[in-house]
Design a protein around this motif. Sequence first.
Motif, mmCIF file in Angstrom:
data_model
loop_
_atom_site.group_PDB
_atom_site.id
_atom_site.type_symbol
_atom_site.label_atom_id
_atom_site.label_comp_id
_atom_site.label_asym_id
_atom_site.label_seq_id
_atom_site.Cartn_x
_atom_site.Cartn_y
_atom_site.Cartn_z
ATOM 1 N N LEU A 189 0.823 -1.202 0.000
ATOM 2 C CA LEU A 189 0.000 0.000 0.000
ATOM 3 C C LEU A 189 0.864 1.260 0.000
ATOM 4 C CD1 LEU A 189 -2.603 -1.209 2.655
ATOM 5 C CD2 LEU A 189 -2.900 -1.136 0.166
ATOM 6 N N PRO A 190 0.254 2.416 -0.236
ATOM 7 C CA PRO A 190 1.023 3.676 -0.219
ATOM 8 C C PRO A 190 1.722 3.881 1.120
ATOM 9 C CG PRO A 190 -1.169 4.035 -1.121
ATOM 10 C CD PRO A 190 -1.159 2.644 -0.575
ATOM 11 N N TYR A 191 3.021 4.245 1.049
ATOM 12 C CA TYR A 191 3.736 4.514 2.299
ATOM 13 C C TYR A 191 4.732 5.666 2.175
ATOM 14 C CZ TYR A 191 7.088 1.139 0.200
ATOM 15 O OH TYR A 191 7.940 0.449 -0.638
ATOM 16 N N VAL A 192 4.580 6.506 1.163
ATOM 17 C CA VAL A 192 5.439 7.682 1.026
ATOM 18 C C VAL A 192 4.877 8.811 1.891
ATOM 19 C CG1 VAL A 192 6.334 9.452 -0.541
ATOM 20 C CG2 VAL A 192 6.196 7.057 -1.289
ATOM 21 N N ARG A 217 2.827 10.135 8.680
ATOM 22 C CA ARG A 217 4.237 9.767 8.489
ATOM 23 C C ARG A 217 4.382 8.493 7.662
ATOM 24 N NH1 ARG A 217 3.283 10.684 13.529
ATOM 25 N NH2 ARG A 217 3.640 8.538 14.172
ATOM 26 N N GLY A 218 3.474 8.290 6.731
ATOM 27 C CA GLY A 218 3.586 7.170 5.807
ATOM 28 C C GLY A 218 2.877 5.899 6.228
ATOM 29 N N ILE A 219 2.255 5.893 7.402
ATOM 30 C CA ILE A 219 1.653 4.641 7.893
ATOM 31 C C ILE A 219 0.137 4.713 8.013
ATOM 32 C CG2 ILE A 219 3.762 3.991 9.118
ATOM 33 C CD1 ILE A 219 2.335 4.767 11.735
ATOM 34 N N GLY A 220 -0.473 5.808 7.572
ATOM 35 C CA GLY A 220 -1.914 5.980 7.749
ATOM 36 C C GLY A 220 -2.745 4.891 7.102
ATOM 37 N N VAL A 221 -2.421 4.533 5.870
ATOM 38 C CA VAL A 221 -3.201 3.508 5.163
ATOM 39 C C VAL A 221 -3.017 2.145 5.833
ATOM 40 C CG1 VAL A 221 -3.653 2.393 2.950
ATOM 41 C CG2 VAL A 221 -3.003 4.792 3.006
ATOM 42 N N TYR A 222 -1.793 1.850 6.251
ATOM 43 C CA TYR A 222 -1.564 0.566 6.915
ATOM 44 C C TYR A 222 -2.273 0.492 8.270
ATOM 45 C CZ TYR A 222 1.645 -1.482 3.562
ATOM 46 O OH TYR A 222 2.183 -2.054 2.440
ATOM 47 N N LYS A 223 -2.356 1.601 8.979
ATOM 48 C CA LYS A 223 -3.093 1.598 10.247
ATOM 49 C C LYS A 223 -4.569 1.281 10.006
ATOM 50 C CE LYS A 223 -2.130 4.647 13.476
ATOM 51 N NZ LYS A 223 -1.827 5.930 14.167
ATOM 52 N N THR A 224 -5.130 1.844 8.928
ATOM 53 C CA THR A 224 -6.526 1.538 8.590
ATOM 54 C C THR A 224 -6.681 0.059 8.267
ATOM 55 O OG1 THR A 224 -6.853 3.771 7.717
ATOM 56 C CG2 THR A 224 -8.438 2.086 7.041
ATOM 57 N N ALA A 244 11.813 2.574 7.980
ATOM 58 C CA ALA A 244 11.245 3.660 8.787
ATOM 59 C C ALA A 244 9.799 3.363 9.162
ATOM 60 C CB ALA A 244 11.332 4.984 8.032
ATOM 61 N N GLU A 245 9.026 2.872 8.189
ATOM 62 C CA GLU A 245 7.624 2.558 8.468
ATOM 63 C C GLU A 245 7.494 1.351 9.395
ATOM 64 O OE1 GLU A 245 8.134 3.570 4.941
ATOM 65 O OE2 GLU A 245 7.523 5.479 5.815
ATOM 66 N N ILE A 246 8.412 0.403 9.270
ATOM 67 C CA ILE A 246 8.385 -0.750 10.170
ATOM 68 C C ILE A 246 8.503 -0.275 11.620
ATOM 69 C CG2 ILE A 246 9.733 -2.757 10.949
ATOM 70 C CD1 ILE A 246 10.289 -3.360 7.986
ATOM 71 N N GLY A 247 9.423 0.644 11.844
ATOM 72 C CA GLY A 247 9.580 1.176 13.187
ATOM 73 C C GLY A 247 8.343 1.911 13.669
ATOM 74 N N GLU A 248 7.743 2.701 12.781
ATOM 75 C CA GLU A 248 6.542 3.466 13.127
ATOM 76 C C GLU A 248 5.359 2.543 13.425
ATOM 77 O OE1 GLU A 248 6.041 6.670 13.471
ATOM 78 O OE2 GLU A 248 7.634 7.742 12.436
#
Length: 279
Positions: A189-192, A217-224, A244-248
Amino acid sequence: MKVKEALTWAIRQLDLDFIAKPKIDALLLLSHTLGKKKEWISAHPGESLSQEALKSFKDAVEKRRNGKPLHYILGCKEFMGLKFEVNESVLIPRFETEDLVGYLIERYARRAYTFADIGTGSGAIGVSLAYHLPLSHIYATDISEEALVVARKNAKNIGVDERIKFLKGDLLEPLKDVIDRIDVVIANLPYVKVEDYEELPLDVRREPEQALLSSERGIGVYKTLLLQMKTYGISTAYIECTPAEIGELTAFIFSLGFGHRVIKDSGGAERFMVIGVEI
């Protein structure tokens, strides 16, 4: 103009605009223009181009110089040994994603599984799984109808359309009525980050913005997606993101009660996560 001269001219033109791989791009554009394989181009440096072919080639080079992605000009991209049609409606499949698909093919070859390819785009992940895992069944979702048109065409061209069902909608929402059939979710999914978008190369910014950008910070779609997994009782998912997103995402994943494991790509970068229980 002869083949060798045309290539030399194109390489110089592309190099002027700091195209990352001018030699490769020039060769692929000429191969596409002439309808010949790369090997033929290399073996026939003295072959003359017709005026029509030369004009088409120069037009293609100009489009590339102006930032149009190479594979949009070619109209296709190879992924997992398969030819996928691509256009401005879909993100161009990345070679890094092949590492994840290859991992899934090896892990899930032993029996029939049902996969959900979320944010399918061109269909590269779902179609590749259907082709390489002939016992499998795939559901694929995307919010873009234009992308789904491309994905359906790719599934049909590759001969797996009878085992893939494409649905329009946001993430897992279109799967509510079949959610109990899903064994494994896969999502690229988008993560930029919004603040990083202008730093992307011009040709990347020519790809669909909604397939690149994500909030928070690039993780909004994954949180959903993770919240939907929790709601619908999905226990296994594979996602692609950056270190970076893995950490977030880690703290949020734990807050929902999911475990996770990181998988490195072939270059050694932490790029994929297994969320939940790996079956």
